[in-house]
Design a protein around this motif. Sequence first.
Motif, PDB file in Angstrom:
ATOM      1  N   TYR A 195      -3.932  39.392  37.335  1.00  0.00           N
ATOM      2  CA  TYR A 195      -2.242  39.576  37.057  1.00  0.00           C
ATOM      3  C   TYR A 195      -2.318  39.976  38.254  1.00  0.00           C
ATOM      4  CZ  TYR A 195       1.796  41.716  35.193  1.00  0.00           C
ATOM      5  OH  TYR A 195       3.096  41.737  35.057  1.00  0.00           O
ATOM      6  N   HIS A 234       4.345  42.033  32.234  1.00  0.00           N
ATOM      7  CA  HIS A 234       2.638  41.695  31.528  1.00  0.00           C
ATOM      8  C   HIS A 234       2.720  40.955  30.015  1.00  0.00           C
ATOM      9  CE1 HIS A 234      -1.838  41.642  30.189  1.00  0.00           C
ATOM     10  NE2 HIS A 234      -2.019  41.842  31.940  1.00  0.00           N
ATOM     11  N   LYS A 239      -8.922  36.221  32.937  1.00  0.00           N
ATOM     12  CA  LYS A 239      -9.220  37.482  34.034  1.00  0.00           C
ATOM     13  C   LYS A 239      -8.236  38.820  33.918  1.00  0.00           C
ATOM     14  CE  LYS A 239     -13.707  35.926  34.681  1.00  0.00           C
ATOM     15  NZ  LYS A 239     -15.021  36.221  34.725  1.00  0.00           N
ATOM     16  N   ALA A 240      -8.659  40.005  33.304  1.00  0.00           N
ATOM     17  CA  ALA A 240      -7.074  40.532  34.365  1.00  0.00           C
ATOM     18  C   ALA A 240      -6.710  40.924  35.726  1.00  0.00           C
ATOM     19  CB  ALA A 240      -7.533  42.389  33.834  1.00  0.00           C
ATOM     20  N   SER A 276      -5.371  34.487  33.944  1.00  0.00           N
ATOM     21  CA  SER A 276      -4.484  35.902  33.744  1.00  0.00           C
ATOM     22  C   SER A 276      -4.227  36.291  32.433  1.00  0.00           C
ATOM     23  CB  SER A 276      -3.264  35.996  34.271  1.00  0.00           C
ATOM     24  OG  SER A 276      -2.690  37.037  34.179  1.00  0.00           O
ATOM     25  N   ASP A 277      -4.820  37.572  32.181  1.00  0.00           N
ATOM     26  CA  ASP A 277      -4.978  37.735  31.253  1.00  0.00           C
ATOM     27  C   ASP A 277      -3.675  38.215  30.288  1.00  0.00           C
ATOM     28  OD1 ASP A 277      -4.105  40.498  32.543  1.00  0.00           O
ATOM     29  OD2 ASP A 277      -6.176  41.095  30.824  1.00  0.00           O
TER      30      ASP A 277
END
Length: 158
Positions: free
Chosen positions: A79, A19, A75-76, A50-51
Motif C-alpha cells: 500500500y 485504505h 503485505k502492508a 496490499s492489505d
Amino acid sequence: MLTLTLLRHASAEHGRSDHTRKLTNIGMTEARSIGTSLAGHISPTLIEASDATRTVTTAQLVAEAAGWQVSLELKAMLYGAASWDVIALAATTSTEHKSILVVGHQPTMSQTVYELTGDRLAVPPATGIVIDLHLGAWGDLTTGCGSVRTALSANVGA
C-alpha cells in the motif's frame, strides 16, 4: 523461467478512508472476470496483496474464480509502494514458487511493468499484466529482465 503477474485491484467505491475502500458491485464482477481470464494463462503458487480492503477482496475473488488453492499473503508495504518496493518484495520470493501474482495499486503496477519490461502500459482497474522473467531466480530481478506475455482486463459492461 519465472512468471510475475501484476494485477491492479478492481473498481472501488469512493467517499471513505482510502485504505478501507471496498469494491463496488461492478468491481466484484470485474475481479471474478479477470480471475477467470487469468486462469487460462497462469497458475500462481503464491498471491501477495496490499492489505487495503479493495486489494484483499480482489485477490480473494480472483483466486476463487480461477479455482486456485493458493496462499494469500497480505503485505502492508504494497500500500503506497513504489515500483522498486514491488521488485524488492518479489526478489525475496522462495525458489519453490515459479509463478506469483501481486495485487496492488496504481501508479505502482504500471511503473513496475515499465521497470521490468520497458513497456508503458495503461493499467485500469482489474487489469493483469503477465510478465515472463528471463532469469532463474527471483533474487536476480533487475531492470529490463522481463517481457510482457499478455495484458488482460476484466470483460464486464459498465
